[in-house]
Design a protein around this motif. Sequence first.
Motif, PDB file in Angstrom:
ATOM      1  N   GLU B 137       0.818  -1.080  -0.185  1.00  0.00           N
ATOM      2  CA  GLU B 137       0.000  -0.017   0.169  1.00  0.00           C
ATOM      3  C   GLU B 137       0.817   1.180   0.008  1.00  0.00           C
ATOM      4  N   ILE B 141       0.359   3.825  -3.010  1.00  0.00           N
ATOM      5  CA  ILE B 141      -0.094   5.370  -2.664  1.00  0.00           C
ATOM      6  C   ILE B 141       0.822   6.205  -3.460  1.00  0.00           C
ATOM      7  N   PHE B 144       0.280   6.192  -6.949  1.00  0.00           N
ATOM      8  CA  PHE B 144      -0.792   6.783  -7.351  1.00  0.00           C
ATOM      9  C   PHE B 144      -0.725   8.042  -7.717  1.00  0.00           C
ATOM     10  N   VAL B 145      -0.069   8.860  -6.723  1.00  0.00           N
ATOM     11  CA  VAL B 145       0.227  10.230  -6.738  1.00  0.00           C
ATOM     12  C   VAL B 145       1.277  10.630  -7.975  1.00  0.00           C
ATOM     13  N   ALA B 148      -0.588  10.577 -11.087  1.00  0.00           N
ATOM     14  CA  ALA B 148      -1.493  11.755 -11.395  1.00  0.00           C
ATOM     15  C   ALA B 148      -0.989  13.109 -11.222  1.00  0.00           C
ATOM     16  N   MET B 156      -4.940  11.429 -16.081  1.00  0.00           N
ATOM     17  CA  MET B 156      -6.124  11.156 -15.010  1.00  0.00           C
ATOM     18  C   MET B 156      -6.942  10.042 -15.797  1.00  0.00           C
ATOM     19  N   GLY B 158      -5.641   7.446 -17.452  1.00  0.00           N
ATOM     20  CA  GLY B 158      -4.678   6.361 -16.914  1.00  0.00           C
ATOM     21  C   GLY B 158      -4.871   6.043 -15.222  1.00  0.00           C
ATOM     22  N   ALA B 159      -4.625   6.949 -14.545  1.00  0.00           N
ATOM     23  CA  ALA B 159      -4.617   6.995 -13.107  1.00  0.00           C
ATOM     24  C   ALA B 159      -5.864   6.362 -12.665  1.00  0.00           C
ATOM     25  N   ILE B 160      -7.024   6.658 -13.083  1.00  0.00           N
ATOM     26  CA  ILE B 160      -8.363   5.893 -12.573  1.00  0.00           C
ATOM     27  C   ILE B 160      -8.269   4.377 -12.806  1.00  0.00           C
ATOM     28  N   VAL B 163      -5.612   2.986 -10.464  1.00  0.00           N
ATOM     29  CA  VAL B 163      -5.870   2.988  -9.078  1.00  0.00           C
ATOM     30  C   VAL B 163      -7.104   2.041  -8.829  1.00  0.00           C
ATOM     31  N   VAL B 164      -8.108   1.860  -9.550  1.00  0.00           N
ATOM     32  CA  VAL B 164      -9.223   1.126  -9.427  1.00  0.00           C
ATOM     33  C   VAL B 164      -8.929  -0.519  -9.389  1.00  0.00           C
TER      34      VAL B 164
ATOM     35  N   LEU C  32     -15.477   0.256  -4.036  1.00  0.00           N
ATOM     36  CA  LEU C  32     -14.268  -0.238  -3.528  1.00  0.00           C
ATOM     37  C   LEU C  32     -14.217  -0.020  -1.895  1.00  0.00           C
ATOM     38  N   PHE C  90      -7.334   9.935  -1.137  1.00  0.00           N
ATOM     39  CA  PHE C  90      -6.668  10.109  -2.339  1.00  0.00           C
ATOM     40  C   PHE C  90      -7.462   9.971  -3.538  1.00  0.00           C
TER      41      PHE C  90
END
Lengths: 136, 502, 123
Positions: B137, B141, B144-145, B148, B156, B158-160, B163-164, C32, C90
């Motif tokens: 994790e 995290i 992720f940052v 983005a 944006m 790609g990041a979503i 992340v999901v 989620l 986040f």
Amino acid sequence: MSSIILSTTIRLLLPLLLLFSVFLLLRGHNEPGGGFVGGLVAAAAISLYALAEGVEAAHRILIVNPRQLIAGGLLTALGSGIIPLFLGRPFQSGLWLPHSLPVLGHVGTPLLFDLGVYLLVAGMALLIVLSLMEEE
Amino acid sequence: MSNLLFLPLIIPLATAVACLLAWQHRSLQRVISLIGAVFLLLAAAVLLVTVQQEGVLSVQAGGWSAPFGITLVADLFSALMVCVAGGMGLVVAIYALADTEAEYERLGYHPLMQVLMLGVCGSFLTGDLFNLYVWFETMLIASFVLLALGGKRAQMEGAIKYVVLNLIASALFLAAVGILYGVAGTLNMADLARMLRESESSGPIPVIAILFFIAFGIKAAVFPLFFWLPASYHTAPMAVTTIFSALLTKVGVYALIRIFTLIFFVELAAWQPYILAIAGLTMVIGVLGAVAQDEMRRLLSFHIVSQIGYLIMGLGLLTPLALGGAIFFMVHVIAAKSALFLATGMVLRLTGTTELKKLGGLYRHQPLLAGLFLVAALALAGIPPLSGFWAKLALVWSGLESGNHYLIVAVALLVSLLTLFSMTKIWAAAFWKEAVVKGATDTLPPLSRRVFWKMAVPTALLTATTVLIGLWPEPLYALCMDAARQLLLPNAYIFAVLGVQP
Amino acid sequence: MESVFAVVVGILYATGLYLMVRRSIVKTIFGLALLGNGANLLIFTVGRLSAGRPPYVPIGALEPLPPVADPLPQALILTAIVIGFGVQAFALVLIKQVFQTVGSDDVDEMTTTDRIADDGGQG
């Protein structure tokens, strides 16, 4: 958004909430509480103040940037882990002062670690909340 | 001495703190992260040498004895991976000096990169399953940052997706950890190995193993769970994409190899055909996706998926030679693929595009860059005497040796051929063919010398690594074989953690 | 008691998965979050539900007197909740940004990075 009721209340509540957050931090080792909730309560207090008086005012009473809180918290927590290394113990071993202090009680590296968590959590929560409020 | 194990965690964390404290001073942050990267590599190298000399090291955080406390363990595999991660951290830190936009640095690129390295090193060194979740994790995290940060539309989107999909994997991982604790009553990996490694596969254990396989499979981007990777990786800046491609999926593969050889060995042996099928499909689908692409970064992203297939093949064949080959392949692919990404970053800086249709004729102006790209591309395809040849040779040899895995060997060789085709296509289109608009590349503003060398030196270092491994594979090969033997016979691992012979 | 918890975990997972297959990214993130809570409750349940005392060691003793609750699942859940808190914070910031740049919360609108012949994801 300014409301007399909110800003009067928060002026009274702010010191109380901050004091309560420190109380939570100190009793956390053996009873419910600890750095995480303490930090969240402190962040909630400052966020309330920001709601009542604006983000600028919140930054003013915070004095330091939330990022510096995060850095300070990480540094304190890291320090609490490194201190035992100098005494030949494994990383993050709990070390305690031989005598208990007034008010604080038994003081040792776990309290230092908790203080780091307190600062880190408060800084993180404030960073997110204040930057979201600034964008509005 | 065993406190050495904490250094790969303390150094990135301390560097991140120092970068945060120097928030207003961007040039100071650069210097700090460079120094941090050098120290991390040094610590990792010392750790590797120590593990080689003294065997598996372990230490209990806070002095709480295993299996109750959190254990850190370094066997050869972990130590080697930490060492590779440290090397990549340094190379990318140098490259980022030239490539990172001021906007990224203002938003916290340097501390985030250090936190990412912390998560990666922690994942490699931990000996506790829940702790592994925490490091995953941490790493996620930060990633992720980093992904983005720029705030562009493609990033944006790609990041979503990234992340999901990764959060689903984390939720599955957490559930699997929980059920395993309910069944076994411990989460210490050595303790679990002692209980489950030899016992009969029954009850909920295979279900737990499948949950772990899916969770790590998403993170490692194996077929059919890879689609988030080509959709997101190429949107980030080049330094970020390179470190993602080099380390993040490899952490997933590391976790698969570690958990399945150490804990779910019975299941692994029983599922060999399925794992090999997944490996083959991952290779084929990845390389077919790559062949269809016309944009360099996306093409290389599909190749990441394809190469993961070879690593899973090593796990599926399950002989010492195959596992050693997979570890060797991991080191090779991290160096070769990162060199390709860094070279692509230079192409992007020089021409402003990575579309193959718009590129051309770069060879005339940038012979050095063209040469670096060609060597790395041939290494990836597995042309002797470069590093990829030995890695693939070990895998293919072990497949032939085992007697009944000819199909996967054929697939691996075919995919190698397609990789070579794809690599020659990219090289010919970007560097060799005539420029689309004649003279278009002549008018480009050249990079300043300082920027050019800051980008070229890291690329050349990685390319030199693949050549060196190729010409002189013996030391690394011996190391990988030792690591594989430790994985298949984890008595030393269990003894180092628990202090008892299994 | 276990069966009640099992049903609740099942409902949380089912709701989470249902929300995640919706096209709206807001719902996906909520799904989620529910999935994470389901996993936490799952750990709590499989860690044995027992009405024990807190596992403190009494003064003078070397180990806590049984019956005590197993503290480890609760420690795991606490950690997982803290991590989930950070990740969800986040994710919320991210979907806000996505909504601002893309102008929609429909995942079907977010396909520019998947197409083969476009500007290469520069847009």
